[in-house]
Scaffold this active site. Structure first.
Site, short mmCIF file in Angstrom:
data_model
loop_
_atom_site.label_atom_id
_atom_site.label_comp_id
_atom_site.label_asym_id
_atom_site.label_seq_id
_atom_site.Cartn_x
_atom_site.Cartn_y
_atom_site.Cartn_z
N ASN A 89 0.87 -1.18 0.00
CA ASN A 89 0.00 0.00 0.00
C ASN A 89 0.90 1.22 0.00
O ASN A 89 1.46 1.58 1.03
CB ASN A 89 -0.89 -0.04 1.26
CG ASN A 89 -1.70 1.23 1.44
OD1 ASN A 89 -1.80 2.04 0.52
ND2 ASN A 89 -2.27 1.39 2.62
N GLY A 146 2.33 2.53 10.78
CA GLY A 146 3.30 3.61 10.61
C GLY A 146 3.97 4.04 11.89
O GLY A 146 4.65 5.06 11.93
N HIS A 156 -9.55 1.32 4.78
CA HIS A 156 -8.28 1.53 5.49
C HIS A 156 -8.54 2.51 6.65
O HIS A 156 -9.33 3.45 6.52
CB HIS A 156 -7.23 2.09 4.54
CG HIS A 156 -5.86 2.10 5.15
ND1 HIS A 156 -5.47 3.07 6.04
CD2 HIS A 156 -4.84 1.23 5.05
CE1 HIS A 156 -4.24 2.80 6.43
NE2 HIS A 156 -3.83 1.69 5.85
N LYS A 183 0.17 4.22 -0.27
CA LYS A 183 -0.46 5.43 0.28
C LYS A 183 -0.20 6.61 -0.66
O LYS A 183 -0.13 6.41 -1.87
CB LYS A 183 0.03 5.69 1.72
CG LYS A 183 -0.12 4.43 2.58
CD LYS A 183 0.01 4.68 4.05
CE LYS A 183 -0.18 3.36 4.80
NZ LYS A 183 -0.18 3.53 6.24
N SER A 198 3.23 -1.85 10.49
CA SER A 198 4.67 -1.92 10.76
C SER A 198 5.28 -3.30 10.50
O SER A 198 6.16 -3.74 11.23
CB SER A 198 4.97 -1.45 12.19
OG SER A 198 4.60 -0.09 12.35
N GLY A 242 2.76 -1.00 4.31
CA GLY A 242 2.80 0.41 3.97
C GLY A 242 4.22 0.88 3.71
O GLY A 242 4.79 0.65 2.65
N GLU A 299 -6.97 4.95 7.68
CA GLU A 299 -6.76 6.36 7.34
C GLU A 299 -7.98 6.93 6.62
O GLU A 299 -8.30 8.11 6.77
CB GLU A 299 -5.47 6.51 6.50
CG GLU A 299 -4.24 6.29 7.38
CD GLU A 299 -3.01 5.76 6.67
OE1 GLU A 299 -2.97 5.76 5.43
OE2 GLU A 299 -2.07 5.32 7.38
N GLU A 329 -5.58 -4.61 10.67
CA GLU A 329 -4.55 -3.59 10.86
C GLU A 329 -4.86 -2.81 12.13
O GLU A 329 -5.65 -1.85 12.10
CB GLU A 329 -4.53 -2.63 9.67
CG GLU A 329 -4.18 -3.29 8.36
CD GLU A 329 -3.57 -2.29 7.38
OE1 GLU A 329 -2.45 -2.55 6.93
OE2 GLU A 329 -4.17 -1.24 7.13
P1 PGA Z 1 2.72 0.48 7.71
O1 PGA Z 1 1.25 0.68 7.06
O2 PGA Z 1 3.26 -0.82 7.14
O3 PGA Z 1 3.50 1.67 7.23
O4 PGA Z 1 2.54 0.43 9.19
C1 PGA Z 1 0.40 -0.41 6.84
C2 PGA Z 1 -0.89 0.07 6.25
O5 PGA Z 1 -1.38 1.14 6.67
O6 PGA Z 1 -1.48 -0.59 5.38
#
Ligand code: PGA
Length: 247
Positions: free
Chosen positions: A10, A171, A94, A12, A209, A230, A96, A165
């Site tokens: 992803n 993140g 997601h 983003k 992460s 991500g 976000e 998630e």
């Molecule tokens: P991250 O994000 O691997 O940067 O923690 C994962 C995601 O939001 O899909």
């Protein structure tokens, strides 16, 4: 458990034409992989990424879609358009999107439904916030989020991918332990099994992460069938290491 794992990058709101070309070249040079792999770039790059990956084993996905068919919805992108540009997957719900765009469980479910109607596989994200985990509500939150999707998709629910998630792990560098993730994945698998006889073959991804050094242990859990990655999906070396950890 699905025998072939799925690892999805992803991106983003990251990338540039030059950076994407370099990343994709690195991925294609490292493949083919044992796991199924997909990348989800921002909308403007979808065409170019699809063309670059044509003929490879890497799939393309989008990060969101509209819950509507084409029409007067300024700024939205329809599932049917994503399909036309070579997408196989679309991420919906997601955290976000839920947090910054106020997406409700029902809107997420409607997006999953329209994606399926146009031949895309929705990757439906669920996950609890830190406050919800600390108050012991993790299970109730993810079950509520998933139940709306299961109810909306009805007999088609087995066609989706689910990504767990935890919001506090996205993140932040703070990964759920493999055991913490497995507990939630088992809850989701049980919930899906009550809705479809195909639950055992569905892919449940972990995201938050995931890095090269924790991926193998996460992916070795019985109900973790891959990852939604991500930050670590933006560098070919890191992403390839995670993909290889999936088999
Ligand atoms: P991250 O994000 O691997 O940067 O923690 C994962 C995601 O939001 O899909």
């Amino acid at each position: 458990m699905n025998s072939r794992k799925l690892v999805v990058g992803n991106w983003k709101m990251n990338g540039s034409r030059a950076a994407n070309a370099e990343l994709l070249a690195g991925l294609m040079a490292a493949g083919p992989f044992g796991a199924e792999v997909a990348v989800c770039p921002p909308f403007p790059y979808l065409t170019e990424v699809s063309v670059a990956l044509a003929g490879s084993t890497l799939a393309v996905g989008a990060q969101d879609c509209s819950a509507h068919e084409p029409g007067a919805y300024t700024g939205e992108v329809a599932a049917v358009m994503l399909r036309e540009f070579g997408c196989r997957y679309v991420i919906v719900g997601h955290s976000e999107r839920r947090a910054f765009h106020g997406e409700s469980d029902q809107l997420v479910a409607d997006k999953a439904k329209i994606a399926l109607a146009h031949g895309l596989t929705p990757i439906v994200c669920v996950g609890e916030t830190l406050a919800q985990r600390e108050s012991g509500d993790t299970e109730a939150v993810v079950k509520r989020q998933l139940s709306v999707v299961v109810h909306t998709l009805a007999h088609c629910c087995a066609e989706m991918v689910v990504a767990y998630e935890p919001v506090w792990a996205i993140g932040t560098g703070r990964t759920a332990t493999p055991q913490q993730a497995q507990v939630v994945h088992a809850v989701l698998r049980t919930q899906l099994a009550a809705a479809t006889p195909k639950a055992a073959a569905m892919r449940l991804l972990y995201g938050g992460s995931v890095k090269a050094d924790n991926a193998a242990e996460l992916f070795s859990q019985p109900d973790i069938d891959g990852g939604l990655i991500g930050g670590a999906s933006l560098k070919a070396k890191d992403f390839v290491a995670i993909v290889r950890a999936a088999g």
